[in-house]
Design an enzyme around this catalytic site. Structure first.
Site, mmCIF file in Angstrom:
data_model
loop_
_atom_site.group_PDB
_atom_site.id
_atom_site.type_symbol
_atom_site.label_atom_id
_atom_site.label_comp_id
_atom_site.label_asym_id
_atom_site.label_seq_id
_atom_site.Cartn_x
_atom_site.Cartn_y
_atom_site.Cartn_z
ATOM 1 N N ASN A 66 0.836 -1.195 0.000
ATOM 2 C CA ASN A 66 0.000 0.000 0.000
ATOM 3 C C ASN A 66 0.876 1.252 0.000
ATOM 4 O O ASN A 66 1.964 1.273 0.576
ATOM 5 C CB ASN A 66 -1.022 -0.002 1.141
ATOM 6 C CG ASN A 66 -0.449 -0.137 2.527
ATOM 7 O OD1 ASN A 66 0.497 -0.885 2.759
ATOM 8 N ND2 ASN A 66 -1.034 0.567 3.479
ATOM 9 N N GLU B 174 0.163 5.183 0.733
ATOM 10 C CA GLU B 174 -0.783 6.197 1.177
ATOM 11 C C GLU B 174 -0.405 7.568 0.642
ATOM 12 O O GLU B 174 0.726 7.790 0.184
ATOM 13 C CB GLU B 174 -0.840 6.225 2.702
ATOM 14 C CG GLU B 174 -1.437 4.966 3.277
ATOM 15 C CD GLU B 174 -1.565 4.986 4.787
ATOM 16 O OE1 GLU B 174 -2.219 4.073 5.310
ATOM 17 O OE2 GLU B 174 -1.015 5.884 5.451
ATOM 18 N N CYS C 239 -3.942 0.618 -2.684
ATOM 19 C CA CYS C 239 -3.844 -0.593 -1.871
ATOM 20 C C CYS C 239 -2.792 -1.537 -2.453
ATOM 21 O O CYS C 239 -2.472 -1.483 -3.647
ATOM 22 C CB CYS C 239 -5.187 -1.303 -1.825
ATOM 23 S SG CYS C 239 -6.503 -0.340 -1.060
ATOM 24 N N GLU D 146 -3.022 -4.710 -3.099
ATOM 25 C CA GLU D 146 -3.558 -5.610 -4.119
ATOM 26 C C GLU D 146 -3.575 -4.937 -5.491
ATOM 27 O O GLU D 146 -3.201 -5.544 -6.493
ATOM 28 C CB GLU D 146 -4.981 -6.047 -3.738
ATOM 29 C CG GLU D 146 -5.061 -6.793 -2.425
ATOM 30 C CD GLU D 146 -5.263 -5.900 -1.200
ATOM 31 O OE1 GLU D 146 -5.748 -6.406 -0.181
ATOM 32 O OE2 GLU D 146 -4.933 -4.684 -1.252
ATOM 33 N N CYS E 159 -10.205 -4.640 0.256
ATOM 34 C CA CYS E 159 -11.319 -3.682 0.239
ATOM 35 C C CYS E 159 -12.173 -3.919 -1.007
ATOM 36 O O CYS E 159 -11.788 -4.655 -1.919
ATOM 37 C CB CYS E 159 -10.782 -2.247 0.277
ATOM 38 S SG CYS E 159 -10.063 -1.674 -1.276
ATOM 39 N N CYS F 75 -10.470 -3.091 -4.400
ATOM 40 C CA CYS F 75 -9.505 -4.120 -4.820
ATOM 41 C C CYS F 75 -10.227 -5.362 -5.323
ATOM 42 O O CYS F 75 -9.820 -5.970 -6.309
ATOM 43 C CB CYS F 75 -8.568 -4.472 -3.677
ATOM 44 S SG CYS F 75 -7.376 -3.159 -3.347
#
Length: 129
Positions: A42, A44, A53, A55, A84, A87
Protein backbone atom coordinates in the site's frame (compact mmCIF):
# COMPACT_ATOMS: atom_id res chain seq x y z
CA UNK A 1 3.50 -22.11 -5.69
CA UNK A 2 2.09 -23.14 -2.34
CA UNK A 3 0.08 -20.68 -0.20
CA UNK A 4 2.73 -20.35 2.53
CA UNK A 5 5.44 -19.35 0.03
CA UNK A 6 3.13 -16.82 -1.58
CA UNK A 7 2.20 -15.43 1.85
CA UNK A 8 5.87 -15.03 2.75
CA UNK A 9 6.39 -12.94 -0.40
CA UNK A 10 3.37 -10.83 0.57
CA UNK A 11 4.78 -10.34 4.08
CA UNK A 12 8.09 -9.16 2.60
CA UNK A 13 6.28 -6.77 0.27
CA UNK A 14 4.42 -5.41 3.32
CA UNK A 15 7.75 -4.18 4.71
CA UNK A 16 7.99 -1.69 1.82
CA UNK A 17 4.55 -0.16 2.46
CA UNK A 18 4.29 3.60 2.73
CA UNK A 19 1.64 4.04 5.43
CA UNK A 20 2.53 7.13 7.50
CA UNK A 21 -1.14 8.04 8.17
CA UNK A 22 -2.87 4.77 9.01
CA UNK A 23 0.25 2.83 10.00
CA UNK A 24 -1.65 -0.16 8.53
CA UNK A 25 0.92 -1.81 6.29
CA UNK A 26 -0.28 -4.31 3.70
CA UNK A 27 1.60 -6.47 1.23
CA UNK A 28 0.29 -8.57 -1.64
CA UNK A 29 1.75 -11.27 -3.87
CA UNK A 30 -0.16 -12.04 -7.07
CA UNK A 31 0.54 -15.41 -8.71
CA UNK A 32 0.18 -15.37 -12.48
CA UNK A 33 -0.94 -18.43 -14.43
CA UNK A 34 2.57 -18.58 -15.97
CA UNK A 35 4.16 -18.89 -12.49
CA UNK A 36 5.43 -15.31 -12.21
CA UNK A 37 4.75 -13.47 -8.97
CA UNK A 38 4.05 -9.75 -8.78
CA UNK A 39 4.19 -8.03 -5.43
CA UNK A 40 2.69 -4.81 -4.21
CA UNK A 41 2.35 -2.74 -1.06
CA UNK A 42 0.00 0.00 0.00
CA UNK A 43 1.07 3.55 -0.81
CA UNK A 44 -0.78 6.20 1.18
CA UNK A 45 -1.19 9.84 0.24
CA UNK A 46 -2.01 12.94 2.26
CA UNK A 47 -5.02 13.26 -0.06
CA UNK A 48 -6.50 10.03 1.27
CA UNK A 49 -8.56 9.22 -1.81
CA UNK A 50 -5.36 8.87 -3.83
CA UNK A 51 -4.06 6.04 -1.64
CA UNK A 52 -3.29 2.80 -3.46
CA UNK A 53 -3.84 -0.59 -1.87
CA UNK A 54 -1.28 -3.39 -2.04
CA UNK A 55 -3.56 -5.61 -4.12
CA UNK A 56 -4.04 -2.96 -6.80
CA UNK A 57 -0.32 -2.14 -6.96
CA UNK A 58 0.39 -5.85 -7.52
CA UNK A 59 -2.23 -6.04 -10.29
CA UNK A 60 -0.86 -2.86 -11.90
CA UNK A 61 2.67 -4.28 -11.85
CA UNK A 62 1.47 -7.45 -13.54
CA UNK A 63 -0.52 -5.59 -16.18
CA UNK A 64 2.44 -3.28 -16.86
CA UNK A 65 4.53 -6.41 -17.47
CA UNK A 66 1.94 -7.66 -19.97
CA UNK A 67 0.58 -10.40 -17.70
CA UNK A 68 -3.20 -10.62 -17.30
CA UNK A 69 -4.00 -14.17 -16.16
CA UNK A 70 -3.78 -14.88 -12.43
CA UNK A 71 -4.48 -17.92 -10.28
CA UNK A 72 -4.02 -16.67 -6.69
CA UNK A 73 -3.26 -13.69 -4.49
CA UNK A 74 -1.81 -13.66 -0.99
CA UNK A 75 -2.34 -10.68 1.27
CA UNK A 76 -0.36 -9.94 4.41
CA UNK A 77 -2.03 -7.49 6.80
CA UNK A 78 -2.55 -7.11 10.54
CA UNK A 79 -5.15 -9.66 11.60
CA UNK A 80 -5.39 -11.16 8.13
CA UNK A 81 -7.61 -8.42 6.68
CA UNK A 82 -9.47 -9.08 3.45
CA UNK A 83 -9.18 -6.82 0.38
CA UNK A 84 -11.32 -3.68 0.24
CA UNK A 85 -14.21 -3.42 -2.18
CA UNK A 86 -12.23 -1.46 -4.76
CA UNK A 87 -9.51 -4.12 -4.82
CA UNK A 88 -12.09 -6.89 -5.10
CA UNK A 89 -13.59 -5.15 -8.12
CA UNK A 90 -10.21 -4.60 -9.81
CA UNK A 91 -9.16 -8.23 -9.28
CA UNK A 92 -12.56 -9.43 -10.56
CA UNK A 93 -11.72 -7.92 -13.94
CA UNK A 94 -9.09 -10.63 -14.41
CA UNK A 95 -10.32 -13.72 -12.51
CA UNK A 96 -13.62 -13.79 -10.62
CA UNK A 97 -12.72 -17.20 -9.11
CA UNK A 98 -9.19 -16.22 -7.99
CA UNK A 99 -7.88 -18.04 -4.92
CA UNK A 100 -7.33 -15.60 -2.05
CA UNK A 101 -5.00 -16.36 0.87
CA UNK A 102 -5.27 -14.02 3.83
CA UNK A 103 -2.27 -13.85 6.12
CA UNK A 104 -1.32 -11.89 9.18
CA UNK A 105 1.61 -9.47 9.30
CA UNK A 106 4.09 -12.37 9.62
CA UNK A 107 2.67 -14.19 6.60
CA UNK A 108 0.89 -16.89 8.62
CA UNK A 109 -2.24 -18.17 6.87
CA UNK A 110 -5.40 -16.92 8.60
CA UNK A 111 -8.04 -17.77 5.97
CA UNK A 112 -8.38 -19.11 2.46
CA UNK A 113 -11.24 -18.19 0.14
CA UNK A 114 -12.00 -17.20 -3.45
CA UNK A 115 -12.84 -13.84 -4.95
CA UNK A 116 -16.33 -14.89 -5.98
CA UNK A 117 -17.08 -15.61 -2.31
CA UNK A 118 -15.72 -12.19 -1.30
CA UNK A 119 -17.54 -10.39 -4.13
CA UNK A 120 -20.77 -12.21 -5.01
CA UNK A 121 -22.77 -11.06 -8.04
CA UNK A 122 -19.88 -8.90 -9.17
CA UNK A 123 -20.10 -6.43 -12.04
CA UNK A 124 -17.71 -7.46 -14.80
CA UNK A 125 -16.89 -7.08 -18.48
CA UNK A 126 -19.74 -9.43 -19.40
CA UNK A 127 -22.20 -6.85 -18.01
CA UNK A 128 -21.14 -4.25 -20.58
CA UNK A 129 -22.39 -6.07 -23.68
Amino acid sequence: MDPSSLLQLAARARDAAYAPYSRFQVGAALLAENGEVFTGCNVENASYGLTLCAERTAVCSAVAAGVRSYSAIAISAPGGAAPCGACRQVINEFNPALKVYLGDETGRLVAETTLDILLPNAFGPENLG
